[in-house]
Design a protein around this motif. Structure first.
Motif, PDB file in Angstrom:
ATOM      1  N   VAL A  90       0.837  -1.203   0.000  1.00  0.00           N
ATOM      2  CA  VAL A  90       0.000   0.000   0.000  1.00  0.00           C
ATOM      3  C   VAL A  90       0.877   1.261   0.000  1.00  0.00           C
ATOM      4  N   ILE A  91       1.792   1.304  -0.933  1.00  0.00           N
ATOM      5  CA  ILE A  91       2.630   2.474  -1.150  1.00  0.00           C
ATOM      6  C   ILE A  91       2.670   2.729  -2.657  1.00  0.00           C
ATOM      7  N   SER A  92       3.243   3.842  -3.065  1.00  0.00           N
ATOM      8  CA  SER A  92       3.265   4.165  -4.482  1.00  0.00           C
ATOM      9  C   SER A  92       4.398   3.435  -5.198  1.00  0.00           C
ATOM     10  N   PRO A  93       4.247   3.181  -6.504  1.00  0.00           N
ATOM     11  CA  PRO A  93       5.332   2.569  -7.277  1.00  0.00           C
ATOM     12  C   PRO A  93       6.610   3.394  -7.217  1.00  0.00           C
ATOM     13  N   GLU A  94       6.476   4.717  -7.157  1.00  0.00           N
ATOM     14  CA  GLU A  94       7.660   5.574  -7.068  1.00  0.00           C
ATOM     15  C   GLU A  94       8.412   5.331  -5.774  1.00  0.00           C
ATOM     16  N   THR A  95       7.655   5.101  -4.685  1.00  0.00           N
ATOM     17  CA  THR A  95       8.295   4.799  -3.400  1.00  0.00           C
ATOM     18  C   THR A  95       9.013   3.461  -3.456  1.00  0.00           C
ATOM     19  N   VAL A  96       8.389   2.484  -4.116  1.00  0.00           N
ATOM     20  CA  VAL A  96       9.032   1.181  -4.275  1.00  0.00           C
ATOM     21  C   VAL A  96      10.335   1.335  -5.050  1.00  0.00           C
ATOM     22  N   LYS A  97      10.295   2.117  -6.128  1.00  0.00           N
ATOM     23  CA  LYS A  97      11.492   2.330  -6.937  1.00  0.00           C
ATOM     24  C   LYS A  97      12.608   2.949  -6.104  1.00  0.00           C
ATOM     25  N   THR A  98      12.239   3.871  -5.228  1.00  0.00           N
ATOM     26  CA  THR A  98      13.224   4.494  -4.341  1.00  0.00           C
ATOM     27  C   THR A  98      13.818   3.466  -3.387  1.00  0.00           C
ATOM     28  N   HIS A  99      12.952   2.618  -2.814  1.00  0.00           N
ATOM     29  CA  HIS A  99      13.434   1.568  -1.906  1.00  0.00           C
ATOM     30  C   HIS A  99      14.394   0.622  -2.623  1.00  0.00           C
ATOM     31  N   VAL A 100      14.027   0.216  -3.832  1.00  0.00           N
ATOM     32  CA  VAL A 100      14.880  -0.703  -4.594  1.00  0.00           C
ATOM     33  C   VAL A 100      16.233  -0.061  -4.866  1.00  0.00           C
ATOM     34  N   SER A 101      16.243   1.199  -5.247  1.00  0.00           N
ATOM     35  CA  SER A 101      17.502   1.898  -5.518  1.00  0.00           C
ATOM     36  C   SER A 101      18.373   1.940  -4.268  1.00  0.00           C
ATOM     37  N   ARG A 102      17.765   2.196  -3.123  1.00  0.00           N
ATOM     38  CA  ARG A 102      18.519   2.252  -1.866  1.00  0.00           C
ATOM     39  C   ARG A 102      19.051   0.882  -1.480  1.00  0.00           C
ATOM     40  N   ILE A 103      18.232  -0.149  -1.709  1.00  0.00           N
ATOM     41  CA  ILE A 103      18.676  -1.517  -1.408  1.00  0.00           C
ATOM     42  C   ILE A 103      19.907  -1.875  -2.232  1.00  0.00           C
TER      43      ILE A 103
END
Length: 218
Positions: free
Chosen positions: A183-196
């Motif tokens: 329940v978050i935005s795709p943009e937030t997921v993309k940010t998380h993936v980049s940080r990971i």
């Protein structure tokens, strides 16, 4: 389209007919240019280093030097400015595909894929993303999971949410699916993936999937 936006592709396959087919399909795209064709792994490494293509389409079984070995030389650990390699293979669960991913490939495609799939795959890899379908991810990694040794404290430094995202990524979910599940935005997921990827020193989602299994998260 400007010249800077054109995706430069090197095709590596020991079958001339296959190379010609790939070249015809890709060269017909307005945003792609086939800069070379080679028939063995050694030539693939040499030409990739000389031409610096945006994407190398790499067969697995080739003479002189196999596609896995060639991929490792172009994109493996320690390689400065690694190439983006799209591996093609005949079999869905071919052990060579797993080895190719560990060697640094950004993804793989089956040789019986549609022309549209090849085009999309090249664009995906060129954009810096990985190409690994959810179903194949689960089957492929699951088959070889017993070979992978878990690492001690593998996710030190990751936030709890980043660990959640990594687990879902390893399950083969897309950014949109992860976003819906958390329940978050795709943009937030993309940010998380980049940080990971940055925190773990990984290049792309494929390496993240392998890392998650090596770490015992899945």
């Amino acid at each position: 389209m400007s010249a800077a936006a054109v995706i430069r592709v090197l095709i590596c396959d020991d079958q001339e007919l296959v190379r010609a087919g790939y070249a015809t399909i890709l060269a017909a795209q307005p945003d792609m240019e086939v800069v070379g064709e080679v028939g063995d792994g050694r030539a693939a490494v040499s030409e990739a280093q000389r031409l610096r293509p945006d994407v190398v389409v790499m067969d697995v079984r080739m003479p002189v030097l196999g596609g896995i070995e060639a991929t490792a030389l172009l994109a493996g650990p320690g390689v400065p400015d690694p190439a983006k390699v799209l591996v093609v293979t005949t079999f869905n669960l071919d052990e060579y595909v797993y080895d190719a991913l560990r060697a640094g490939a950004s993804g793989f495609l089956l040789k019986d894929a549609r022309p549209a799939d090849l085009i999309a795959a090249v664009r995906t890899v060129a954009a810096g993303e990985s190409l690994l379908s959810p179903a194949v991810t689960r089957q492929l990694i699951g088959r070889f999971a017993d070979r992978i040794r878990p690492q001690a404290n593998p996710v030190d430094g990751l936030a709890p949410r980043e660990i959640e995202v990594l687990k879902l990524l390893a399950a083969g979910l897309s950014n949109a699916e992860i976003a819906a599940g958390l329940v978050i935005s795709p943009e937030t997921v993309k940010t998380h993936v980049s940080r990971i990827l940055a925190k773990l020193g990984l290049r792309d989602r494929v390496q993240a999937v392998v890392f998650a299994y090596r770490s015992g998260l899945c």
